[in-house]
Design an enzyme around this catalytic site. Structure first.
Site, short mmCIF file in Angstrom:
data_model
loop_
_atom_site.label_atom_id
_atom_site.label_comp_id
_atom_site.label_asym_id
_atom_site.label_seq_id
_atom_site.Cartn_x
_atom_site.Cartn_y
_atom_site.Cartn_z
N SER A 135 0.85 -1.19 0.00
CA SER A 135 0.00 0.00 0.00
C SER A 135 0.88 1.23 0.00
O SER A 135 1.95 1.23 0.62
CB SER A 135 -0.88 0.03 1.25
N TYR A 185 -1.43 -1.62 10.19
CA TYR A 185 -1.47 -1.87 8.74
C TYR A 185 -0.20 -1.32 8.08
O TYR A 185 0.41 -1.99 7.24
CB TYR A 185 -2.72 -1.18 8.19
C1 4PL Z 1 -3.63 6.64 1.09
O1 4PL Z 1 -4.25 1.16 1.79
O2 4PL Z 1 -3.16 3.82 0.87
C2 4PL Z 1 -6.51 5.11 2.81
C3 4PL Z 1 -7.01 2.62 3.20
N1 4PL Z 1 -5.64 6.00 2.29
O3 4PL Z 1 -6.21 1.49 2.83
C4 4PL Z 1 -5.11 1.92 2.20
C5 4PL Z 1 -4.54 5.59 1.66
C6 4PL Z 1 -6.25 3.77 2.72
C7 4PL Z 1 -4.24 4.25 1.53
C8 4PL Z 1 -5.13 3.35 2.12
#
Ligand code: 4PL
Length: 243
Positions: free
Chosen positions: A136, A149
């Site tokens: 992510s 996370y």
């Molecule tokens: C920038 O991986 O990468 C919210 C929620 N905002 O799960 C994510 C950002 C979220 C993200 C993510």
């Protein structure tokens, strides 16, 4: 059709980014094992893609092994793993206790290890493999309300680099995709849904991200032609973060 004749396991494929990736790999010619904790959801997607539904929890070593074994039983090989299974939490830091920390680490990081371990044997034996983990850009951005996370996704990036180093000699590449905020069922079910317009203001491309925006990056890394790319983090986030 860059995945003609290939066999791919996609975890977390009942919904969201995992589902979009399963659909894309199918379009590119692969046979798909649709693995998910949600067995009914996996069955629906597998029916749509003429694939194999597997109900399983990647944070269980027995289930991770079973996902690999059922795929081998049906299709005889595993060319590709795309690991998209994860919990996407919204938890203020002050509410993160150790039990919750362990839960997220168990699914998002232990699960990435266990499913990688389960597929690497058959890939080694075949002298070919493509491992793609979904990380992510939150790891890069330090996005709030996702402490465990962020830690787990950082671990996934480290695991990906280790797999690339350790398995390259067997014809296996390992890479990760870092999506930005994406309109998935998981994200839209949390207060993250209120962040889309703010994050859009930071993106180079001014619209909300969809699961289908992420799938082509994963498909490239899942394909044979990406063979000189390994240990990398491919950021697919409309330019939110410049890595
Ligand atoms: C920038 O991986 O990468 C919210 C929620 N905002 O799960 C994510 C950002 C979220 C993200 C993510």
């Amino acid at each position: 059709m860059k995945l003609e004749g290939r066999v791919a396991i996609v975890t977390g494929a009942a919904q969201g980014i995992g589902r979009a990736i399963a659909e894309k790999l199918k379009q590119e010619g692969a046979s798909i094992a649709v693995a998910d904790l949600n067995g009914e959801g996996a069955s629906a997607v597998a029916q749509q893609l003429d694939g194999l539904a597997i109900e399983g929890d990647i944070s269980s070593e027995a289930d991770a092994k079973s996902i690999a074994e059922q795929t081998l039983g049906r299709y005889g090989k595993i060319d590709v793993l795309v690991n998209a299974a994860a919990i996407v939490p919204f938890v203020p830091w002050d509410e993160v206790d150790f039990a919750y920390w362990r839960k997220i680490m168990s699914v998002n990081l232990d699960g990435a290890y266990l499913i990688s371990r389960a597929v690497e044997g058959p890939m080694r034996a075949a002298g070919y493999g493509r491992i793609v983990h979904i990380a992510s850009n939150a790891f890069l951005a330090g996005t709030p309300n996702m402490g465990p996370y962020l830690a787990a996704k950082g671990g996934v990036v480290g695991l990906t680099r280790a797999l690339a180093t350790e398995l390259g000699r067997y014809g296996i590449t390992a890479n990760a995709v870092a999506p930005g905020i994406t309109r998935t069922e998981g994200a839209l079910a949390t207060p993250h849904k209120d962040a889309f317009d703010f994050v859009q203001s930071l993106q180079a491309i001014p619209r909300h991200g969809l699961p289908a925006d992420i799938a082509p990056a994963a498909a490239f890394l899942a394909s044979e032609e990406s063979g000189w790319v390994t240990g990398q983090l491919l950021v697919a986030d409309a330019g939110h973060i410049r890595n």
